[in-house]
Design a protein around this motif. Structure first.
Motif, mmCIF file in Angstrom:
data_model
loop_
_atom_site.group_PDB
_atom_site.id
_atom_site.type_symbol
_atom_site.label_atom_id
_atom_site.label_comp_id
_atom_site.label_asym_id
_atom_site.label_seq_id
_atom_site.Cartn_x
_atom_site.Cartn_y
_atom_site.Cartn_z
ATOM 1 N N PHE A 9 26.994 -4.424 16.124
ATOM 2 C CA PHE A 9 26.291 -5.703 16.221
ATOM 3 C C PHE A 9 25.109 -5.750 15.253
ATOM 4 N N LYS A 10 24.443 -4.609 15.121
ATOM 5 C CA LYS A 10 23.286 -4.527 14.230
ATOM 6 C C LYS A 10 23.690 -4.845 12.793
ATOM 7 N N TYR A 11 24.830 -4.310 12.362
ATOM 8 C CA TYR A 11 25.302 -4.553 11.005
ATOM 9 C C TYR A 11 25.747 -6.002 10.819
ATOM 10 N N LEU A 12 26.332 -6.592 11.851
ATOM 11 C CA LEU A 12 26.744 -7.997 11.763
ATOM 12 C C LEU A 12 25.531 -8.904 11.568
ATOM 13 N N VAL A 13 24.463 -8.611 12.307
ATOM 14 C CA VAL A 13 23.230 -9.394 12.158
ATOM 15 C C VAL A 13 22.677 -9.234 10.747
ATOM 16 N N LEU A 14 22.733 -8.012 10.241
ATOM 17 C CA LEU A 14 22.228 -7.749 8.901
ATOM 18 C C LEU A 14 23.047 -8.501 7.844
ATOM 19 N N ILE A 15 24.361 -8.534 8.025
ATOM 20 C CA ILE A 15 25.223 -9.268 7.094
ATOM 21 C C ILE A 15 24.900 -10.756 7.113
ATOM 22 N N LEU A 16 24.647 -11.286 8.317
ATOM 23 C CA LEU A 16 24.282 -12.700 8.426
ATOM 24 C C LEU A 16 22.955 -12.991 7.722
ATOM 25 N N ALA B 172 14.334 -7.778 6.098
ATOM 26 C CA ALA B 172 15.449 -8.098 6.997
ATOM 27 C C ALA B 172 15.687 -6.981 8.010
ATOM 28 N N LEU B 173 15.403 -5.746 7.597
ATOM 29 C CA LEU B 173 15.581 -4.600 8.492
ATOM 30 C C LEU B 173 14.377 -4.373 9.412
ATOM 31 N N LYS B 174 13.382 -5.220 9.290
ATOM 32 C CA LYS B 174 12.194 -5.205 10.163
ATOM 33 C C LYS B 174 11.411 -3.890 10.073
ATOM 34 N N VAL B 175 11.260 -3.438 8.836
ATOM 35 C CA VAL B 175 10.491 -2.216 8.607
ATOM 36 C C VAL B 175 9.002 -2.507 8.757
ATOM 37 N N ASP B 176 8.341 -1.688 9.564
ATOM 38 C CA ASP B 176 6.903 -1.823 9.806
ATOM 39 C C ASP B 176 6.202 -0.615 9.176
ATOM 40 N N PHE B 177 5.719 -0.817 7.948
ATOM 41 C CA PHE B 177 5.101 0.288 7.213
ATOM 42 C C PHE B 177 3.729 0.659 7.773
ATOM 43 N N HIS B 178 3.495 1.954 7.906
ATOM 44 C CA HIS B 178 2.168 2.493 8.207
ATOM 45 C C HIS B 178 1.882 3.543 7.130
ATOM 46 N N ILE B 179 1.039 3.177 6.177
ATOM 47 C CA ILE B 179 0.820 4.004 4.991
ATOM 48 C C ILE B 179 -0.548 4.673 5.040
ATOM 49 N N CYS B 180 -0.559 5.972 4.792
ATOM 50 C CA CYS B 180 -1.812 6.723 4.653
ATOM 51 C C CYS B 180 -1.869 7.291 3.229
ATOM 52 N N GLY B 181 -3.077 7.356 2.697
ATOM 53 C CA GLY B 181 -3.243 7.940 1.373
ATOM 54 C C GLY B 181 -2.807 7.030 0.240
ATOM 55 N N LYS B 182 -3.016 5.717 0.405
ATOM 56 C CA LYS B 182 -2.616 4.772 -0.654
ATOM 57 C C LYS B 182 -3.277 5.098 -1.987
ATOM 58 N N GLU B 183 -4.488 5.651 -1.918
ATOM 59 C CA GLU B 183 -5.201 5.982 -3.155
ATOM 60 C C GLU B 183 -4.492 7.086 -3.950
ATOM 61 N N ASN B 184 -3.544 7.781 -3.294
ATOM 62 C CA ASN B 184 -2.807 8.845 -3.975
ATOM 63 C C ASN B 184 -1.486 8.363 -4.584
ATOM 64 N N MET B 185 -1.211 7.055 -4.438
ATOM 65 C CA MET B 185 -0.017 6.466 -5.072
ATOM 66 C C MET B 185 -0.357 6.144 -6.528
ATOM 67 N N ILE B 186 -0.634 7.178 -7.286
ATOM 68 C CA ILE B 186 -1.159 7.014 -8.639
ATOM 69 C C ILE B 186 -0.162 6.283 -9.536
ATOM 70 N N ASP B 187 -0.700 5.507 -10.484
ATOM 71 C CA ASP B 187 0.123 4.684 -11.365
ATOM 72 C C ASP B 187 0.503 5.376 -12.664
ATOM 73 N N GLU B 188 0.009 6.568 -12.891
ATOM 74 C CA GLU B 188 0.261 7.238 -14.167
ATOM 75 C C GLU B 188 1.698 7.735 -14.273
ATOM 76 N N GLY B 189 2.084 8.128 -15.504
ATOM 77 C CA GLY B 189 3.401 8.700 -15.727
ATOM 78 C C GLY B 189 3.370 10.210 -15.607
ATOM 79 N N ASN B 190 4.522 10.835 -15.854
ATOM 80 C CA ASN B 190 4.682 12.277 -15.703
ATOM 81 C C ASN B 190 4.210 12.732 -14.323
ATOM 82 N N VAL B 191 4.760 12.060 -13.309
ATOM 83 C CA VAL B 191 4.406 12.382 -11.928
ATOM 84 C C VAL B 191 5.683 12.427 -11.090
ATOM 85 N N VAL B 192 5.713 13.343 -10.132
ATOM 86 C CA VAL B 192 6.855 13.482 -9.234
ATOM 87 C C VAL B 192 6.363 13.417 -7.792
ATOM 88 N N PHE B 193 6.983 12.545 -7.020
ATOM 89 C CA PHE B 193 6.701 12.434 -5.592
ATOM 90 C C PHE B 193 7.774 13.253 -4.867
#
Length: 253
Positions: free
Chosen positions: A2-9, A51-72
């Motif tokens: 049922f969950k997938y049917l709702v998602l398809i709709l 649509a999947l009703k994801v409720d984000f709770h993010i800590c450490g946003k300041e560490n989401m650096i925008d530079e290149g040559n980075v691996v998460f």
């Protein structure tokens, strides 16, 4: 089911409307800059997460650096993990995925035009070549990657973290890349038919970046162990935010 049917709709018409453009970007991606493809892919992913009703709770946003040559480098609970992270990253960021992802018409196409590298876990030589390509892109193109060092998803009820493979750290170390450990918890729920909630809480914690100067004297094994322990500790905290996990922990006691 049922969950997938709702998602398809919810998403069926949206995906059908966008599929011609998805095909065009995946088949002729060299004609379009990564920045353009990424902005479009991120827009698709944001719609799916909503649509999947994801409720984000993010800590450490300041560490989401925008530079290149980075691996998460993070733990892996669901095939949904890369999409969650791309939702959060404004700067083009790609990832290493299992080759089976290509078997999914929508996700495989989107992953292709996002420049994802596909690894065949049954082919050691191909896997090594993929990690060499990661190192090359990091150093030469100042790319950004997401890598899951466990090599597979957490599959037990408590979503226990498996041992981090030292080999996953070779590429960033070779490229002298900045490493940002990431702890993820709750991503196993949105696509799982066992769970039916108004919102699905997903906790994500970005740790302080580990620069080359901080790890240059460590072996891949020592660095893998250090990052694994950091993430394990945070995941233990995050379990307490999920009622089903609290119940499981009580039963274990």
């Amino acid at each position: 089911m049922f969950k997938y049917l709702v998602l398809i709709l919810k998403l069926g018409l949206f995906i059908l409307f966008n599929y011609p453009k998805i095909l065009r970007y995946s088949r002729k991606k060299d004609k379009y800059p990564l920045s353009v493809r990424y902005e479009y892919g991120r827009k698709l992913i944001k719609r799916i997460d909503k649509a999947l009703k994801v409720d984000f709770h993010i800590c450490g946003k300041e560490n989401m650096i925008d530079e290149g040559n980075v691996v998460f480098l993070g733990n892996h609970q669901s095939n949904f993990d890369p999409l969650l992270l791309i939702d959060l990253f404004e700067t083009p960021t790609t990832f290493v995925s299992k080759i089976e992802t290509l078997n999914f018409p929508f996700v495989g196409r989107v992953a292709t035009f996002l420049d994802v590298l596909f690894m065949d876990r049954n082919d050691l030589r191909q896997s090594l070549n993929i990690m060499k390509e990661v190192a090359k892109r990091l150093k030469e193109d100042q790319a950004r990657f997401v890598i899951f060092p466990e090599g597979t998803r957490s599959k037990d009820d408590l979503k226990t973290i498996a041992e981090f493979k030292p080999g996953a750290f070779k590429a960033p170390m070779k490229a002298e890349a900045t490493i940002v450990p990431v702890a993820i918890f709750g991503s196993y729920k949105p696509l799982n038919t066992k769970y039916h909630q108004k919102k699905y809480r997903v906790d994500i914690h970005f740790f302080e970046p580990i620069r080359y100067e901080d790890y240059k004297d460590l072996s891949t094994y020592d660095l893998a162990s250090k990052v694994e322990e950091m993430i394990k500790e945070k995941v233990s905290e995050f379990r307490l935010n999920q009622p089903d996990m609290v119940e499981l922990l009580k039963n274990e006691d």
